[in-house]
Design a protein around this motif. Structure first.
Motif, PDB file in Angstrom:
ATOM      1  N   SER A 145       2.621  10.933  13.514  1.00 22.23           N
ATOM      2  CA  SER A 145       1.539  11.174  12.543  1.00 22.23           C
ATOM      3  C   SER A 145       1.070   9.834  12.030  1.00 22.23           C
ATOM      4  CB  SER A 145       2.034  12.002  11.353  1.00 22.23           C
ATOM      5  OG  SER A 145       2.717  13.137  11.784  1.00 22.23           O
ATOM      6  N   GLU A 146      -0.259   9.726  11.871  1.00 21.83           N
ATOM      7  CA  GLU A 146      -0.820   8.438  11.446  1.00 21.83           C
ATOM      8  C   GLU A 146      -1.312   8.531  10.000  1.00 21.83           C
ATOM      9  OE1 GLU A 146      -3.074   5.850  14.428  1.00 21.83           O
ATOM     10  OE2 GLU A 146      -4.627   6.525  13.027  1.00 21.83           O
ATOM     11  N   PHE A 147      -1.008   7.502   9.219  1.00 25.30           N
ATOM     12  CA  PHE A 147      -1.422   7.450   7.816  1.00 25.30           C
ATOM     13  C   PHE A 147      -2.098   6.113   7.537  1.00 25.30           C
ATOM     14  CE2 PHE A 147       2.404  10.063   8.077  1.00 25.30           C
ATOM     15  CZ  PHE A 147       1.959  11.248   7.508  1.00 25.30           C
ATOM     16  N   ALA A 148      -2.933   6.113   6.512  1.00 20.80           N
ATOM     17  CA  ALA A 148      -3.490   4.834   6.049  1.00 20.80           C
ATOM     18  C   ALA A 148      -2.359   4.053   5.388  1.00 20.80           C
ATOM     19  CB  ALA A 148      -4.609   5.086   5.047  1.00 20.80           C
ATOM     20  N   ALA A 149      -2.307   2.745   5.657  1.00 16.83           N
ATOM     21  CA  ALA A 149      -1.250   1.917   5.060  1.00 16.83           C
ATOM     22  C   ALA A 149      -1.257   2.071   3.540  1.00 16.83           C
ATOM     23  CB  ALA A 149      -1.449   0.459   5.459  1.00 16.83           C
ATOM     24  N   ARG A 150      -2.447   2.189   2.974  1.00 17.89           N
ATOM     25  CA  ARG A 150      -2.575   2.318   1.515  1.00 17.89           C
ATOM     26  C   ARG A 150      -1.745   3.484   0.958  1.00 17.89           C
ATOM     27  NH1 ARG A 150      -8.420   2.861   0.662  1.00 17.89           N
ATOM     28  NH2 ARG A 150      -8.409   0.596   0.640  1.00 17.89           N
ATOM     29  N   ASP A 151      -1.569   4.536   1.784  1.00 17.04           N
ATOM     30  CA  ASP A 151      -0.852   5.723   1.300  1.00 17.04           C
ATOM     31  C   ASP A 151       0.660   5.546   1.288  1.00 17.04           C
ATOM     32  OD1 ASP A 151      -3.238   6.978   0.952  1.00 17.04           O
ATOM     33  OD2 ASP A 151      -3.219   7.943   2.926  1.00 17.04           O
ATOM     34  N   VAL A 152       1.157   4.488   1.922  1.00 14.31           N
ATOM     35  CA  VAL A 152       2.623   4.367   2.025  1.00 14.31           C
ATOM     36  C   VAL A 152       3.168   3.041   1.492  1.00 14.31           C
ATOM     37  CG1 VAL A 152       2.819   5.969   3.965  1.00 14.31           C
ATOM     38  CG2 VAL A 152       2.534   3.534   4.425  1.00 14.31           C
ATOM     39  N   LEU A 153       2.293   2.194   0.935  1.00 14.81           N
ATOM     40  CA  LEU A 153       2.791   0.928   0.398  1.00 14.81           C
ATOM     41  C   LEU A 153       3.243   1.113  -1.055  1.00 14.81           C
ATOM     42  CD1 LEU A 153       0.164  -1.651   1.743  1.00 14.81           C
ATOM     43  CD2 LEU A 153       2.350  -0.992   2.745  1.00 14.81           C
ATOM     44  N   PHE A 154       4.147   0.251  -1.491  1.00 14.85           N
ATOM     45  CA  PHE A 154       4.560   0.264  -2.896  1.00 14.85           C
ATOM     46  C   PHE A 154       3.357   0.037  -3.801  1.00 14.85           C
ATOM     47  CE2 PHE A 154       8.837  -0.631  -1.201  1.00 14.85           C
ATOM     48  CZ  PHE A 154       9.596   0.212  -2.003  1.00 14.85           C
ATOM     49  N   ASP A 155       3.395   0.651  -4.987  1.00 12.98           N
ATOM     50  CA  ASP A 155       2.268   0.545  -5.923  1.00 12.98           C
ATOM     51  C   ASP A 155       1.939  -0.910  -6.252  1.00 12.98           C
ATOM     52  OD1 ASP A 155       2.026   3.246  -5.992  1.00 12.98           O
ATOM     53  OD2 ASP A 155       2.769   3.514  -8.042  1.00 12.98           O
ATOM     54  N   ASN A 156       2.988  -1.723  -6.418  1.00 16.75           N
ATOM     55  CA  ASN A 156       2.697  -3.119  -6.791  1.00 16.75           C
ATOM     56  C   ASN A 156       1.992  -3.851  -5.651  1.00 16.75           C
ATOM     57  OD1 ASN A 156       5.357  -2.909  -5.541  1.00 16.75           O
ATOM     58  ND2 ASN A 156       5.430  -5.125  -5.772  1.00 16.75           N
ATOM     59  N   CYS A 157       2.289  -3.479  -4.411  1.00 12.35           N
ATOM     60  CA  CYS A 157       1.609  -4.107  -3.269  1.00 12.35           C
ATOM     61  C   CYS A 157       0.130  -3.713  -3.238  1.00 12.35           C
ATOM     62  CB  CYS A 157       2.293  -3.720  -1.966  1.00 12.35           C
ATOM     63  SG  CYS A 157       3.981  -4.357  -1.858  1.00 12.35           S
ATOM     64  N   LEU A 158      -0.157  -2.491  -3.698  1.00 17.88           N
ATOM     65  CA  LEU A 158      -1.553  -2.039  -3.729  1.00 17.88           C
ATOM     66  C   LEU A 158      -2.380  -2.861  -4.719  1.00 17.88           C
ATOM     67  CD1 LEU A 158      -1.072   1.854  -3.655  1.00 17.88           C
ATOM     68  CD2 LEU A 158      -1.674   0.333  -1.764  1.00 17.88           C
ATOM     69  N   ALA A 159      -1.681  -3.504  -5.655  1.00 16.94           N
ATOM     70  CA  ALA A 159      -2.396  -4.291  -6.678  1.00 16.94           C
ATOM     71  C   ALA A 159      -2.316  -5.786  -6.406  1.00 16.94           C
ATOM     72  CB  ALA A 159      -1.784  -3.998  -8.048  1.00 16.94           C
ATOM     73  N   CYS A 160      -1.809  -6.175  -5.255  1.00 16.45           N
ATOM     74  CA  CYS A 160      -1.432  -7.576  -5.049  1.00 16.45           C
ATOM     75  C   CYS A 160      -2.650  -8.506  -4.922  1.00 16.45           C
ATOM     76  CB  CYS A 160      -0.569  -7.699  -3.801  1.00 16.45           C
ATOM     77  SG  CYS A 160       0.085  -9.353  -3.599  1.00 16.45           S
ATOM     78  N   GLU A 161      -2.690  -9.464  -5.816  1.00 14.78           N
ATOM     79  CA  GLU A 161      -3.815 -10.417  -5.812  1.00 14.78           C
ATOM     80  C   GLU A 161      -3.526 -11.643  -4.958  1.00 14.78           C
ATOM     81  OE1 GLU A 161      -3.250 -10.381  -9.836  1.00 14.78           O
ATOM     82  OE2 GLU A 161      -4.981  -9.153 -10.339  1.00 14.78           O
ATOM     83  N   LEU A 162      -2.255 -11.966  -4.781  1.00 16.53           N
ATOM     84  CA  LEU A 162      -1.885 -13.177  -4.026  1.00 16.53           C
ATOM     85  C   LEU A 162      -0.804 -12.849  -2.993  1.00 16.53           C
ATOM     86  CD1 LEU A 162      -1.748 -15.785  -6.939  1.00 16.53           C
ATOM     87  CD2 LEU A 162      -3.429 -15.693  -5.100  1.00 16.53           C
ATOM     88  N   PRO A 163      -1.153 -12.104  -1.952  1.00 16.01           N
ATOM     89  CA  PRO A 163      -0.136 -11.754  -0.950  1.00 16.01           C
ATOM     90  C   PRO A 163       0.313 -12.945  -0.108  1.00 16.01           C
ATOM     91  CG  PRO A 163      -2.285 -10.940  -0.267  1.00 16.01           C
ATOM     92  CD  PRO A 163      -2.464 -11.485  -1.647  1.00 16.01           C
ATOM     93  N   THR A 164      -0.530 -13.990  -0.055  1.00 13.79           N
ATOM     94  CA  THR A 164      -0.153 -15.197   0.691  1.00 13.79           C
ATOM     95  C   THR A 164       0.412 -16.217  -0.289  1.00 13.79           C
ATOM     96  OG1 THR A 164      -1.969 -14.783   2.216  1.00 13.79           O
ATOM     97  CG2 THR A 164      -0.996 -16.990   2.247  1.00 13.79           C
ATOM     98  N   PRO A 165       1.603 -16.737  -0.015  1.00 17.59           N
ATOM     99  CA  PRO A 165       2.167 -17.733  -0.937  1.00 17.59           C
ATOM    100  C   PRO A 165       1.208 -18.897  -1.143  1.00 17.59           C
ATOM    101  CG  PRO A 165       3.791 -17.069   0.690  1.00 17.59           C
ATOM    102  CD  PRO A 165       2.501 -16.459   1.126  1.00 17.59           C
ATOM    103  N   GLN A 166       1.076 -19.311  -2.405  1.00 16.62           N
ATOM    104  CA  GLN A 166       0.237 -20.476  -2.721  1.00 16.62           C
ATOM    105  C   GLN A 166       1.078 -21.753  -2.719  1.00 16.62           C
ATOM    106  OE1 GLN A 166      -3.314 -19.696  -3.438  1.00 16.62           O
ATOM    107  NE2 GLN A 166      -2.328 -18.003  -2.367  1.00 16.62           N
ATOM    108  N   GLU A 167       2.365 -21.585  -2.977  1.00 14.07           N
ATOM    109  CA  GLU A 167       3.284 -22.718  -3.010  1.00 14.07           C
ATOM    110  C   GLU A 167       4.235 -22.560  -1.820  1.00 14.07           C
ATOM    111  OE1 GLU A 167       3.209 -25.181  -5.249  1.00 14.07           O
ATOM    112  OE2 GLU A 167       5.037 -26.219  -4.628  1.00 14.07           O
ATOM    113  N   TYR A 168       4.206 -23.495  -0.891  1.00 12.73           N
ATOM    114  CA  TYR A 168       5.079 -23.389   0.286  1.00 12.73           C
ATOM    115  C   TYR A 168       5.224 -24.749   0.939  1.00 12.73           C
ATOM    116  CZ  TYR A 168       0.542 -23.313   2.629  1.00 12.73           C
ATOM    117  OH  TYR A 168      -0.722 -23.632   3.050  1.00 12.73           O
ATOM    118  N   ASP A 169       6.248 -24.874   1.775  1.00 10.74           N
ATOM    119  CA  ASP A 169       6.415 -26.069   2.602  1.00 10.74           C
ATOM    120  C   ASP A 169       6.006 -25.771   4.039  1.00 10.74           C
ATOM    121  OD1 ASP A 169       7.854 -28.011   0.696  1.00 10.74           O
ATOM    122  OD2 ASP A 169       8.907 -26.110   0.445  1.00 10.74           O
ATOM    123  N   LEU A 170       6.083 -24.512   4.390  1.00  8.97           N
ATOM    124  CA  LEU A 170       5.707 -24.076   5.736  1.00  8.97           C
ATOM    125  C   LEU A 170       5.153 -22.668   5.601  1.00  8.97           C
ATOM    126  CD1 LEU A 170       6.047 -24.242   8.913  1.00  8.97           C
ATOM    127  CD2 LEU A 170       8.277 -23.194   8.564  1.00  8.97           C
TER     128      LEU A 170
END
Ligand code: SF4
Ligand code: SF4
Ligand code: SF4
Length: 323
Positions: A145-170
């Motif tokens: 069965s196929e679902f939209a990712a939005r329907d199965v992600l954690f609530d906080n992930c649905l609100a994520c403004e910075l999913p890509t790290p801004q501070e990193y070495d690699l």
């Protein structure tokens, strides 16, 4: 870069960092002992690098371990985790040169409870869960069965403004986009239901919720912003909360905890995920996050040079008691 490509690169880079003595330890994720889970892996052995994984189940905020280990550490960090690391830097709990941040551009973590509810099966009965872009395919008894990712992600992930790290070495892959408005609205549903209650209803709601709290402290122990060496709940003189988990003391514990992490909480969602009795803790922590943002235009872990929110004031602050 696909998740598999990031995983292969992570393994190579982690082994090289250990082999070349650039770090003493690597903190990352390995497969968990249960289906669709991962476990933190902390190792100084380069051969363990082959056990590192990146997949849609790397839920833990590994930065919680940084204050407990010694030496130079390489750490796998999603967007929210890297903000927690920045917050620890701001609080002088870490030195930047002691941490090598291996950034993972994140597409969100799958909430198994949402998957179970959608397919009406326990996780043990699910054969496979595969994420491909905006779709998630769940296979049960050979039927996909196929679902939209939005329907199965954690609530906080649905609100994520910075999913890509801004501070990193690699950085292991290409940046991932921030949550869109529709996802953000979905992430607020539970909180909005609670906010729509009258004060009496809300009080009754939290009384019921915290009557179920067993004071296991999992929410505190997984939280990178909860780093006090001695927590107020363990004080005997004065005794802030009774050790017996009465709802009143449980509520005081959680209210105080939320005040202590104000300006440090990155909405990583770990407290709610860790709670064994499913108390909707994010309804408190995210609300505090938004209040802090509204009052002070401050979001935790965005700027490592900024002073910690609760350790500074400005002449323009909305309340004047400190001036
Ligand atoms: S909050 Fe953002 S960075 Fe953190 S796990 Fe969710 S999508 Fe990834
Ligand atoms: S994790 Fe849940 S049950 Fe445990 S102390 Fe926190 S709120 Fe209570
Ligand atoms: S309070 Fe919860 S959401 Fe906030 S940083 Fe701690 S574990 Fe993450």
């Amino acid at each position: 870069m696909k998740v598999g490509g990031m995983e292969q690169r992570l393994r190579r880079e982690a082994a090289a960092l250990l082999e070349q003595g650039k770090v003493d330890l690597i903190i990352g994720f390995a497969d968990g002992s249960l289906k669709f889970t991962t476990s933190p892996l902390i190792t100084s052995d380069k051969d363990d690098a082959s056990r590192l994984v990146i997949n849609p189940f790397i839920a833990n905020n590994l930065s919680v371990f940084l204050t407990g280990v010694k030496g130079r550490v390489g750490i796998v960090a999603k967007g929210c985790d890297s903000r927690s690391i920045v917050s620890l830097l701001q609080d002088n709990k870490l030195a930047r040169e002691d941490v090598f941040i291996i950034g993972v551009p994140c597409s969100g973590i799958i909430d198994l409870t949402k998957v179970e509810n959608l397919v009406g099966r326990d996780r043990d009965e699910i054969d496979d869960i595969v994420r491909d872009g905006d779709k998630v395919t769940v296979t049960v008894a050979g039927k996909a069965s196929e679902f939209a990712a939005r329907d199965v992600l954690f609530d906080n992930c649905l609100a994520c403004e910075l999913p890509t790290p801004q501070e990193y070495d690699l950085l292991l892959g290409e940046p991932t986009p921030a949550a869109d408005d529709e996802s953000k609205a979905a992430s607020q549903e539970k909180i909005n239901r609670f906010k729509a209650m009258s004060p009496d209803e809300r009080w009754q709601f939290w009384q019921n919720e915290f009557s179920r709290c067993i004071r296991c402290y999992a929410c505190r122990n997984v939280c990178p912003a909860c780093f006090c060496e001695r927590c107020f709940v363990e004080e005997a003189e004065p005794t802030w909360v009774q050790p017996i988990p009465r709802w009143q003391d449980n509520l005081i514990f959680q209210i105080t905890r939320n005040i202590h992490v104000a300006g440090r909480c990155t909405d990583c969602g770990e407290c709610e995920r860790a709670c064994p009795v499913n108390i909707p803790l994010r309804s408190l922590s995210r609300e505090m996050y938004d209040i802090v943002d509204g009052l002070f235009s401050y979001q935790a872990g965005r700027d490592k040079e900024a002073p910690p929110l609760l350790a500074c004031y400005e002449a323009t602050d909305v309340v004047d008691f400190i001036r």
